[in-house]
Write a protein that holds these residues in place. Sequence first.
Motif, PDB file in Angstrom:
ATOM      1  N   ASP A  82       0.808  -1.221   0.000  1.00  0.00           N
ATOM      2  CA  ASP A  82       0.000   0.000   0.000  1.00  0.00           C
ATOM      3  C   ASP A  82       0.843   1.272   0.000  1.00  0.00           C
ATOM      4  OD1 ASP A  82      -2.852   1.096   2.009  1.00  0.00           O
ATOM      5  OD2 ASP A  82      -2.414   1.061  -0.160  1.00  0.00           O
ATOM      6  N   THR A  83       1.955   1.224  -0.746  1.00  0.00           N
ATOM      7  CA  THR A  83       2.788   2.424  -0.871  1.00  0.00           C
ATOM      8  C   THR A  83       3.549   2.298  -2.183  1.00  0.00           C
ATOM      9  OG1 THR A  83       4.498   3.772   0.181  1.00  0.00           O
ATOM     10  CG2 THR A  83       4.813   1.394   0.297  1.00  0.00           C
ATOM     11  N   ARG A  84       3.977   3.458  -2.746  1.00  0.00           N
ATOM     12  CA  ARG A  84       4.659   3.384  -4.052  1.00  0.00           C
ATOM     13  C   ARG A  84       6.136   3.069  -3.852  1.00  0.00           C
ATOM     14  NH1 ARG A  84       7.761   5.648  -7.274  1.00  0.00           N
ATOM     15  NH2 ARG A  84       7.633   5.485  -9.576  1.00  0.00           N
ATOM     16  N   ILE A  85       6.549   1.921  -4.386  1.00  0.00           N
ATOM     17  CA  ILE A  85       7.965   1.517  -4.340  1.00  0.00           C
ATOM     18  C   ILE A  85       8.430   1.465  -5.794  1.00  0.00           C
ATOM     19  CG2 ILE A  85       9.559  -0.363  -3.776  1.00  0.00           C
ATOM     20  CD1 ILE A  85       7.602  -1.100  -1.474  1.00  0.00           C
ATOM     21  N   SER A  86       9.555   2.153  -6.088  1.00  0.00           N
ATOM     22  CA  SER A  86       9.992   2.163  -7.507  1.00  0.00           C
ATOM     23  C   SER A  86      10.974   1.021  -7.758  1.00  0.00           C
ATOM     24  CB  SER A  86      10.659   3.501  -7.829  1.00  0.00           C
ATOM     25  OG  SER A  86      11.985   3.488  -7.340  1.00  0.00           O
ATOM     26  N   PRO A  87      11.061   0.538  -9.006  1.00  0.00           N
ATOM     27  CA  PRO A  87      12.010  -0.541  -9.330  1.00  0.00           C
ATOM     28  C   PRO A  87      13.447  -0.177  -8.924  1.00  0.00           C
ATOM     29  CG  PRO A  87      10.532  -0.124 -11.178  1.00  0.00           C
ATOM     30  CD  PRO A  87      10.246   0.945 -10.169  1.00  0.00           C
ATOM     31  N   SER A  88      13.764   1.129  -8.966  1.00  0.00           N
ATOM     32  CA  SER A  88      15.150   1.522  -8.631  1.00  0.00           C
ATOM     33  C   SER A  88      15.435   1.394  -7.135  1.00  0.00           C
ATOM     34  CB  SER A  88      15.397   2.969  -9.074  1.00  0.00           C
ATOM     35  OG  SER A  88      14.446   3.809  -8.433  1.00  0.00           O
ATOM     36  N   GLN A  89      14.386   1.154  -6.328  1.00  0.00           N
ATOM     37  CA  GLN A  89      14.611   0.953  -4.891  1.00  0.00           C
ATOM     38  C   GLN A  89      14.828  -0.516  -4.535  1.00  0.00           C
ATOM     39  OE1 GLN A  89      10.901   3.415  -3.936  1.00  0.00           O
ATOM     40  NE2 GLN A  89      11.930   3.355  -1.954  1.00  0.00           N
ATOM     41  N   ILE A  90      14.692  -1.400  -5.555  1.00  0.00           N
ATOM     42  CA  ILE A  90      14.714  -2.838  -5.248  1.00  0.00           C
ATOM     43  C   ILE A  90      15.992  -3.497  -5.761  1.00  0.00           C
ATOM     44  CG2 ILE A  90      13.567  -5.053  -5.647  1.00  0.00           C
ATOM     45  CD1 ILE A  90      10.939  -3.625  -5.755  1.00  0.00           C
ATOM     46  N   ILE A  91      16.708  -4.156  -4.856  1.00  0.00           N
ATOM     47  CA  ILE A  91      17.885  -4.957  -5.231  1.00  0.00           C
ATOM     48  C   ILE A  91      17.574  -6.395  -4.842  1.00  0.00           C
ATOM     49  CG2 ILE A  91      20.351  -5.386  -4.840  1.00  0.00           C
ATOM     50  CD1 ILE A  91      20.527  -2.407  -3.992  1.00  0.00           C
TER      51      ILE A  91
END
Length: 345
Positions: A82-91
């Motif tokens: 329920d929050t915006r997570i961008s692909p660039s935040q994911i490793i």
Amino acid sequence: VFIQLYRRNIQTKTVKRPPLGFAFDIDGVLMGGHKPLPKARNALKILNGDNQLNAKIPYILLTNGGGQTEYERAQILSSRLDTRISPSQIIQAHTVLKDYVDQYADKAVLCLGGVGDTMRKVAESYGFRKAYTTTDVLAWNSSIWPFIHVTESELASAKPVDFSRTPISAVFVCHDPRNWGVDVQIMCDVLRSGGLLEGPCVDATKQTIQVVFCNPDLLWKSDFSRPRLGQGAFKASFQAVYKMLTGSEYPYTQFGKPTKPTYDYARRVLHNLLDESYGPGKLPHMYMIGDNPESDIAGANAAEWSSVLVHTGVYDPTAGPPAHSPTHQAQDVEEAVLWAIEREL
Ligand code: G3P
Ligand code: MG
């Protein structure tokens, strides 16, 4: 005059970097299987501004999981948390393979883990142009493992390749293999034949094929009551069989938490994210929130980040002290975030 004042106000208003940042593990900290853990949403809400610093606090997700592109994972996690997570935040475990594209872009690489052709799609999204899966190998010759039936839909997603004439240059164990028998058999075949399936056995000392494991986890926490075997258990199985066949284990490269390449990669991602928002500068004080002492805490300690070990995953506080000492322990991710912010006030 108003426009000049407005422009001056914009120029002087430099948004200060927050004093801290977070790296969240996913399984056992934010998610239990496909469902968010009870305090996960609150913890991210606090970082999105609902905190005593009255600031958005930067964070990344640093997981030994994977099996999808970072874009797909961001979409799923944004909706479930329920929050915006961008692909660039994911490793993810295999994200660091992007550093290998120059070396292998036009060479045939075998990508293990996940189901069907998912790992091919991930590898192609990084820039690998000849990424193959064990499903492609089974579609080429299903008798390579007599105990499996390849479904019509798997055959439809397979790439038509003759693996007796297509030399494999590297084997990337990207995500947790689903059928260990198939994957151990095909890995041993590829490595013992120097990359050409059904080719002549190659002297073990003249091996040239690079093997990369992207996740060392022996155990991880899903939504079952006890931790599950992870890719580290698969690696041990493969090496035991390979050693019985050849007399020695196969040399390999290890990525994933707690390895240095993965934390170095995370640092680069954090610098890019923060420099984009605040201009060039130093990393803030970093906090790793994890559930697995062997991966999350060990890696954070080596990276000289502070760490919080939560009791919602692999680590069982009733079983004695953790193998790697965290800066702090907390019941759950919300308690961990509040403790870290309090510490920086
Ligand atoms: O396959 C996933 C598992 O090994 C660990 O995931 O998010 O706890 O690093 P995570
Ligand atoms: Mg975990």
